[in-house]
Design an enzyme around this catalytic site. Structure first.
Site, PDB file in Angstrom:
ATOM      1  CE  LYS A 183       7.054  -4.580  -3.154  1.00 56.65           C
ATOM      2  NZ  LYS A 183       6.824  -3.378  -2.416  1.00 56.65           N
ATOM      3  CG  ASP A 241       7.061   6.684  -2.492  1.00 54.22           C
ATOM      4  OD1 ASP A 241       6.341   5.811  -1.979  1.00 54.22           O
ATOM      5  OD2 ASP A 241       6.682   7.418  -3.428  1.00 54.22           O
ATOM      6  CB  SER A 270       1.667  -1.836   2.209  1.00 57.95           C
ATOM      7  OG  SER A 270       2.599  -2.403   1.293  1.00 57.95           O
ATOM      8  CD  GLU A 297       4.108   6.879  -5.321  1.00 58.98           C
ATOM      9  OE1 GLU A 297       3.777   6.260  -4.311  1.00 58.98           O
ATOM     10  OE2 GLU A 297       4.387   6.309  -6.401  1.00 58.98           O
ATOM     11  N   GLY A 346       2.003   0.972  -8.383  1.00 58.10           N
ATOM     12  CA  GLY A 346       1.078  -0.133  -8.116  1.00 58.10           C
ATOM     13  C   GLY A 346      -0.153   0.327  -7.349  1.00 58.10           C
ATOM     14  N   GLY A 347       0.030   1.371  -6.548  1.00 57.74           N
ATOM     15  CA  GLY A 347      -1.093   1.925  -5.789  1.00 57.74           C
ATOM     16  C   GLY A 347      -1.738   3.106  -6.490  1.00 57.74           C
ATOM     17  CB  ALA A 388      10.009   0.867  -5.353  1.00 51.70           C
ATOM     18  CG  ASP A 389       4.851  -1.120  -7.444  1.00 50.66           C
ATOM     19  OD1 ASP A 389       4.227  -1.557  -6.467  1.00 50.66           O
ATOM     20  OD2 ASP A 389       4.587  -0.026  -7.986  1.00 50.66           O
TER      21      ASP A 389
END
Ligand SMILES: O=C[C@H](O)[C@H](O)[C@H](O)COP(=O)(O)O
Length: 231
Positions: free
Chosen positions: A123, A83, A30, A105, A98-99, A85-86
């Site tokens: 995060k 990108d 997202s 990636e 997470g996705g 990150a979680d």
């Protein structure tokens, strides 16, 4: 600024690092979605770049926004990957996946001269591990691989539950590469580098979501603005 606005702010700052002629890696999720949309706006305004998406979802977004795409076969070296990150821990160690896009990636980030992480403040953590660590595995030999992952983690710290990621209808979640994901509930990861090595050594593990020594910069947006962290 709410969380969505923070994601947008981090992505907006990241676009400033994009230069004409660059070869970009486009992240997934997202937060990265904001970046892809903003790059699309620049492309429509005349910016000349090419990009490699890190998932089929990002490919679809990039195509919709008119971003010229390439592959790592045609373009094996990229300039920058941006990108999400979680979790972002000390030293810009990351949890990602997470996705479910962690394998592509990591391949794309490793092929890039620089990885820039964009995230909202939630995060940023002092210790990685509250977010379950995604571990991408081959479906073949699932039971044996899960047992070996348990042993690999137990050699370093207490192994928590290792549930298989499932879709809402109860089927195993399948990644873009046709693999499954175990979400390791570890609570905390004391030594991310050691755990990364131990998991990478398990046959059947295609990739894990620990990014150690890969990201050079994080752009973290909070309620009061954006801060940049560099390694
Ligand atoms: O597999 C997904 C990726 O690693 C994402 O970048 C990560 O899950 C963060 O996603 P989001 O920006 O939606 O929180």
């Amino acid at each position: 600024m709410n969380v969505e606005a923070q994601k947008r702010a981090a992505a907006t700052r990241a676009v400033e690092f994009v230069r004409p002629g660059m070869r970009l890696g486009l992240g997934t999720g997202s937060t990265a979605k904001h970046f892809v949309e903003l790059v699309g706006e620049r492309v429509r305004a005349g910016l000349d770049i090419i990009a490699v998406p890190t998932s089929e979802a990002t490919r679809a977004d990039a195509e919709r926004y008119g971003i010229p795409l390439t592959t790592l076969d045609e373009t094996p070296e990229l300039d920058v990957t941006v990108d999400g990150a979680d979790e972002i821990g000390p030293g810009l160690t990351l949890i990602k996946g997470g996705g479910g896009a962690l394998l592509r990636e990591k391949i794309v980030a490793a092929a890039s001269g620089r990885m820039i992480v964009i995230a909202d403040e939630s995060k940023a953590v002092e210790t990685l591990g509250r977010f379950p660590l995604p571990i991408e595995i081959a479906p073949f030999g699932y039971g044996a691989t899960e047992k070996a992952i348990h042993s690999a983690i137990a050699g370093l710290q207490s192994p928590g539950p290792l549930p298989l990621r499932r879709t809402k209808d109860g089927h195993a979640f399948v990644t873009d590469g046709g693999h499954w994901i175990i979400d390791a509930a570890l609570g905390r990861i004391d030594d991310p580098a050691a755990l990364a090595r131990a998991l990478a050594a398990v046959p059947g593990v295609m990739e894990h979501g620990l990014f150690v020594g890969i990201a050079q910069m994080a752009i973290v947006a909070g309620p009061d603005g954006v801060r940049i962290v560099e390694r």
